[in-house]
Design a protein around this motif. Structure first.
Motif, PDB file in Angstrom:
ATOM      1  N   UNK A  35      12.158   4.166 -33.268  1.00 45.48           N
ATOM      2  CA  UNK A  35      13.139   3.197 -33.736  1.00 45.48           C
ATOM      3  C   UNK A  35      12.532   1.810 -33.728  1.00 45.48           C
ATOM      4  N   UNK A  36      13.231   0.888 -34.338  1.00 49.51           N
ATOM      5  CA  UNK A  36      12.879  -0.524 -34.237  1.00 49.51           C
ATOM      6  C   UNK A  36      13.519  -1.023 -32.946  1.00 49.51           C
ATOM      7  N   UNK A  37      12.694  -1.478 -32.008  1.00 56.05           N
ATOM      8  CA  UNK A  37      13.187  -1.788 -30.667  1.00 56.05           C
ATOM      9  C   UNK A  37      12.755  -3.184 -30.240  1.00 56.05           C
ATOM     10  N   UNK A  38      13.689  -3.904 -29.621  1.00 54.90           N
ATOM     11  CA  UNK A  38      13.350  -5.123 -28.905  1.00 54.90           C
ATOM     12  C   UNK A  38      13.814  -4.932 -27.465  1.00 54.90           C
ATOM     13  N   UNK A  39      13.146  -5.599 -26.547  1.00 56.33           N
ATOM     14  CA  UNK A  39      13.465  -5.423 -25.126  1.00 56.33           C
ATOM     15  C   UNK A  39      13.745  -6.776 -24.484  1.00 56.33           C
ATOM     16  N   UNK A  40      14.776  -6.820 -23.647  1.00 64.40           N
ATOM     17  CA  UNK A  40      15.093  -7.987 -22.816  1.00 64.40           C
ATOM     18  C   UNK A  40      15.033  -7.530 -21.370  1.00 64.40           C
ATOM     19  N   UNK A  41      14.063  -8.040 -20.649  1.00 65.98           N
ATOM     20  CA  UNK A  41      13.958  -7.695 -19.233  1.00 65.98           C
ATOM     21  C   UNK A  41      14.983  -8.517 -18.474  1.00 65.98           C
ATOM     22  N   UNK A  42      15.763  -7.835 -17.656  1.00 66.21           N
ATOM     23  CA  UNK A  42      16.753  -8.494 -16.818  1.00 66.21           C
ATOM     24  C   UNK A  42      16.449  -8.154 -15.372  1.00 66.21           C
ATOM     25  N   UNK A  43      17.209  -8.722 -14.479  1.00 63.32           N
ATOM     26  CA  UNK A  43      16.946  -8.580 -13.053  1.00 63.32           C
ATOM     27  C   UNK A  43      16.870  -7.123 -12.609  1.00 63.32           C
ATOM     28  N   UNK A  44      17.786  -6.302 -13.054  1.00 65.10           N
ATOM     29  CA  UNK A  44      17.851  -4.925 -12.567  1.00 65.10           C
ATOM     30  C   UNK A  44      17.250  -3.910 -13.535  1.00 65.10           C
ATOM     31  N   UNK A  45      16.727  -4.352 -14.653  1.00 59.31           N
ATOM     32  CA  UNK A  45      16.181  -3.389 -15.593  1.00 59.31           C
ATOM     33  C   UNK A  45      15.869  -4.011 -16.924  1.00 59.31           C
ATOM     34  N   UNK A  46      15.977  -3.202 -17.972  1.00 57.46           N
ATOM     35  CA  UNK A  46      15.678  -3.642 -19.331  1.00 57.46           C
ATOM     36  C   UNK A  46      16.824  -3.241 -20.245  1.00 57.46           C
TER      37      UNK A  46
ATOM     38  N   UNK B 195      12.503   6.916 -16.877  1.00 48.52           N
ATOM     39  CA  UNK B 195      13.493   5.842 -16.766  1.00 48.52           C
ATOM     40  C   UNK B 195      14.899   6.419 -16.661  1.00 48.52           C
ATOM     41  N   UNK B 196      15.739   5.750 -15.908  1.00 49.20           N
ATOM     42  CA  UNK B 196      17.143   6.138 -15.793  1.00 49.20           C
ATOM     43  C   UNK B 196      17.951   5.322 -16.784  1.00 49.20           C
ATOM     44  N   UNK B 197      18.664   5.998 -17.686  1.00 46.22           N
ATOM     45  CA  UNK B 197      19.515   5.332 -18.664  1.00 46.22           C
ATOM     46  C   UNK B 197      20.852   5.036 -18.005  1.00 46.22           C
ATOM     47  N   UNK B 198      21.224   3.764 -17.978  1.00 45.66           N
ATOM     48  CA  UNK B 198      22.495   3.357 -17.362  1.00 45.66           C
ATOM     49  C   UNK B 198      23.649   3.345 -18.347  1.00 45.66           C
ATOM     50  N   UNK B 199      23.394   2.896 -19.577  1.00 47.99           N
ATOM     51  CA  UNK B 199      24.443   2.963 -20.596  1.00 47.99           C
ATOM     52  C   UNK B 199      23.845   2.893 -21.982  1.00 47.99           C
ATOM     53  N   UNK B 200      24.607   3.415 -22.935  1.00 46.16           N
ATOM     54  CA  UNK B 200      24.282   3.340 -24.358  1.00 46.16           C
ATOM     55  C   UNK B 200      25.534   2.796 -25.023  1.00 46.16           C
TER      56      UNK B 200
END
Length: 85
Positions: free
Chosen positions: A20-31, A55-60
């Protein structure tokens, strides 16, 4: 379709470039990944790749369907001019 996927840990978007076309934002607890996928099968495949990366997926969350916005009423038929009565 455009989705946000939050995972624990850091993700290198190049690991997902084939899916996919993906961008990532790193945050305190994950990405938080923002990605455009063609369909549900592509989304499922990307989630499987994230799991394969450990990796553990927290939400979609679906952000938007990829469809063009309709033209605004003020510019759609009269070249941007407003008709006066």
């Amino acid at each position: 379709m455009i989705y946000e996927i939050r995972v624990d840990g850091r993700v290198d978007p190049s690991d997902l470039a084939d899916y996919a076309t993906v961008t990532a934002r790193v945050q305190q607890a994950g990405t938080v990944l923002t990605c455009a996928v063609a369909d549900a099968a592509a989304l499922t495949g990307m989630i499987a790749v994230l799991a394969d990366l450990g990796l553990t997926v927290r939400y979609v969350h679906e952000v938007a369907a990829e469809s063009p916005a309709p033209p605004s009423p003020s510019t759609s038929q009269n070249g941007g001019r407003t008709k006066s009565a």
